[in-house]
Design a protein around this motif. Structure first.
Motif, PDB file in Angstrom:
ATOM      1  N   GLU A  92      59.160 -34.528  26.582  1.00 18.74           N
ATOM      2  CA  GLU A  92      58.544 -35.458  27.530  1.00 18.74           C
ATOM      3  C   GLU A  92      59.305 -36.774  27.511  1.00 18.74           C
ATOM      4  OE1 GLU A  92      54.508 -35.921  26.356  1.00 18.74           O
ATOM      5  OE2 GLU A  92      54.042 -33.790  26.464  1.00 18.74           O
ATOM      6  N   ARG A  93      59.496 -37.341  28.695  1.00 15.80           N
ATOM      7  CA  ARG A  93      60.163 -38.631  28.784  1.00 15.80           C
ATOM      8  C   ARG A  93      59.275 -39.723  28.191  1.00 15.80           C
ATOM      9  NH1 ARG A  93      65.442 -37.886  29.079  1.00 15.80           N
ATOM     10  NH2 ARG A  93      66.131 -36.739  30.915  1.00 15.80           N
ATOM     11  N   ILE A  94      59.917 -40.644  27.468  1.00 15.07           N
ATOM     12  CA  ILE A  94      59.182 -41.747  26.843  1.00 15.07           C
ATOM     13  C   ILE A  94      59.557 -43.035  27.550  1.00 15.07           C
ATOM     14  CG2 ILE A  94      58.884 -43.054  24.709  1.00 15.07           C
ATOM     15  CD1 ILE A  94      59.525 -40.436  23.215  1.00 15.07           C
ATOM     16  N   ARG A  95      58.525 -43.748  28.050  1.00 13.73           N
ATOM     17  CA  ARG A  95      58.776 -44.943  28.845  1.00 13.73           C
ATOM     18  C   ARG A  95      58.317 -46.221  28.154  1.00 13.73           C
ATOM     19  NH1 ARG A  95      57.330 -44.685  35.109  1.00 13.73           N
ATOM     20  NH2 ARG A  95      59.018 -43.169  34.904  1.00 13.73           N
ATOM     21  N   THR A  96      57.316 -46.133  27.295  1.00 17.98           N
ATOM     22  CA  THR A  96      56.760 -47.358  26.703  1.00 17.98           C
ATOM     23  C   THR A  96      56.903 -47.353  25.187  1.00 17.98           C
ATOM     24  OG1 THR A  96      54.522 -46.482  26.370  1.00 17.98           O
ATOM     25  CG2 THR A  96      55.044 -47.405  28.546  1.00 17.98           C
ATOM     26  N   ILE A  97      56.849 -48.558  24.629  1.00 20.36           N
ATOM     27  CA  ILE A  97      56.887 -48.719  23.174  1.00 20.36           C
ATOM     28  C   ILE A  97      55.678 -48.023  22.544  1.00 20.36           C
ATOM     29  CG2 ILE A  97      56.768 -50.387  21.289  1.00 20.36           C
ATOM     30  CD1 ILE A  97      59.424 -50.484  22.638  1.00 20.36           C
ATOM     31  N   GLU A  98      54.534 -48.127  23.205  1.00 17.72           N
ATOM     32  CA  GLU A  98      53.307 -47.524  22.668  1.00 17.72           C
ATOM     33  C   GLU A  98      53.449 -46.004  22.539  1.00 17.72           C
ATOM     34  OE1 GLU A  98      52.446 -51.498  24.022  1.00 17.72           O
ATOM     35  OE2 GLU A  98      53.370 -49.788  25.058  1.00 17.72           O
ATOM     36  N   GLU A  99      54.015 -45.369  23.553  1.00 19.23           N
ATOM     37  CA  GLU A  99      54.207 -43.917  23.510  1.00 19.23           C
ATOM     38  C   GLU A  99      55.141 -43.533  22.358  1.00 19.23           C
ATOM     39  OE1 GLU A  99      53.898 -42.776  28.263  1.00 19.23           O
ATOM     40  OE2 GLU A  99      55.837 -43.272  27.383  1.00 19.23           O
ATOM     41  N   LEU A 100      56.204 -44.292  22.213  1.00 13.95           N
ATOM     42  CA  LEU A 100      57.175 -43.995  21.170  1.00 13.95           C
ATOM     43  C   LEU A 100      56.577 -44.228  19.781  1.00 13.95           C
ATOM     44  CD1 LEU A 100      60.019 -43.160  20.429  1.00 13.95           C
ATOM     45  CD2 LEU A 100      60.753 -45.534  20.731  1.00 13.95           C
ATOM     46  N   ALA A 101      55.851 -45.345  19.623  1.00 13.41           N
ATOM     47  CA  ALA A 101      55.229 -45.662  18.334  1.00 13.41           C
ATOM     48  C   ALA A 101      54.249 -44.576  17.926  1.00 13.41           C
ATOM     49  CB  ALA A 101      54.524 -47.016  18.414  1.00 13.41           C
ATOM     50  N   ASP A 102      53.505 -44.053  18.887  1.00 15.00           N
ATOM     51  CA  ASP A 102      52.532 -43.002  18.606  1.00 15.00           C
ATOM     52  C   ASP A 102      53.226 -41.728  18.125  1.00 15.00           C
ATOM     53  OD1 ASP A 102      49.764 -41.939  18.745  1.00 15.00           O
ATOM     54  OD2 ASP A 102      50.633 -40.641  20.273  1.00 15.00           O
ATOM     55  N   LYS A 103      54.349 -41.364  18.756  1.00 13.39           N
ATOM     56  CA  LYS A 103      55.061 -40.144  18.381  1.00 13.39           C
ATOM     57  C   LYS A 103      55.781 -40.290  17.044  1.00 13.39           C
ATOM     58  CE  LYS A 103      55.815 -38.258  23.028  1.00 13.39           C
ATOM     59  NZ  LYS A 103      55.159 -36.961  22.750  1.00 13.39           N
ATOM     60  N   VAL A 104      56.299 -41.490  16.763  1.00 14.06           N
ATOM     61  CA  VAL A 104      57.056 -41.717  15.537  1.00 14.06           C
ATOM     62  C   VAL A 104      56.136 -41.973  14.349  1.00 14.06           C
ATOM     63  CG1 VAL A 104      58.782 -43.196  14.439  1.00 14.06           C
ATOM     64  CG2 VAL A 104      59.020 -42.601  16.826  1.00 14.06           C
ATOM     65  N   GLY A 105      54.946 -42.541  14.634  1.00 13.25           N
ATOM     66  CA  GLY A 105      54.025 -42.865  13.559  1.00 13.25           C
ATOM     67  C   GLY A 105      54.304 -44.201  12.909  1.00 13.25           C
TER      68      GLY A 105
END
Length: 255
Positions: free
Chosen positions: A20-33
């Motif tokens: 899935e494409r990641i567009r926001t910092i929040e989305e990335l932070a959630d996936k990375v932990g």
């Protein structure tokens, strides 16, 4: 372990490996932990270094630096596969150790080798390094680098044996001879009593990909034998370059 490095690798893995494409910092932070601030700081560092970028839809994607590193690695692996046949022919005809090298910084890395069957031979290992200015394969590659490249590494020149060219002007003259004659020679400049002959390898764009060469004790690598072996090394390098798409009409890079 270096926690900052681990965070960066995690972010890089998610950005390049997510379906899935990641567009926001929040989305990335959630996936990375990671926390938002940690993710943002790490991401900005990766963007600055060229490992992460944004596409035309503002999604985070792998950057051009990743492509360059991957292309370099693939080129090395491909070079090893393509060079194998010609290297074995050279090994059989000369009975000496054969090296295939690429440049990494101001060193060469031996990406492949064929050991001499003779009891006294040059010692090295695949993955091993040597100062490029002190070995034949390294000088064959350095001969086609820019003046600014040599200038930027001049501080790394040092004596390893009495024969080492640790002076930039002396090295430049030797590299100019290499270009003129088409091959480089090492006369005990890295290890006492061990020499070599090497010829550069080019691809279809005229870019230097590495070098192939012979290493042997100087007792066997006499001036007369060097003259005898040079055509064979040139033929080996030429065969590899030809398989990479190089022709005599292909322009070589500026020196």
């Amino acid at each position: 372990m270096d926690k900052t490095l681990i965070k960066g690798l995690k972010v890089l893995e998610v950005v390049t490996g997510s379906t899935e494409r990641i567009r926001t910092i929040e989305e990335l932070a959630d996936k990375v932990g990671l926390t938002r601030s940690n993710t943002h700081r790490t991401l900005q560092t990766l963007i600055h270094a060229g490992f992460v970028a944004r596409d035309d839809q503002d999604n985070y994607i792998g950057g051009i630096r990743l492509f360059e590193l991957a292309a370099n690695q693939l080129a090395q692996l491909d070079l090893r596969r393509i060079a194998s046949g010609a290297m074995h022919v050279l090994a059989e005809s000369t009975g000496e150790t054969i090296h295939l090298s690429v440049l990494d910084g101001f060193d060469v890395v031996y990406v492949d080798k064929i050991d001499s069957p003779q009891p006294i031979r040059a010692y090295s290992m695949i993955g091993g390094r040597a100062p490029a200015y002190a070995v034949a394969t390294g000088k064959a590659i350095l001969a086609y680098q820019t003046d600014s490249f040599l200038d930027s590494h001049a501080g790394q020149l040092q004596k390893h044996t009495a024969a080492t060219m640790a002076d930039l002007d002396t090295l430049r003259r030797a590299l100019a001879r290499t270009v003129k004659q088409g091959y480089a020679v090492n006369r005990g400049e890295w290890r006492d009593g061990v020499g070599g002959i090497a010829v550069p390898i080019f691809n279809g764009l005229g870019q230097i990909m590495g070098a192939v060469g012979i290493s042997a004790p100087l007792d066997r690598l006499t001036p007369a034998r060097i003259r005898q072996l040079v055509p064979e090394v040139i033929q080996c390098a030429g065969a590899i370059s030809q398989q990479l798409g190089y022709t005599a009409k292909t322009a070589k890079p500026d020196t």
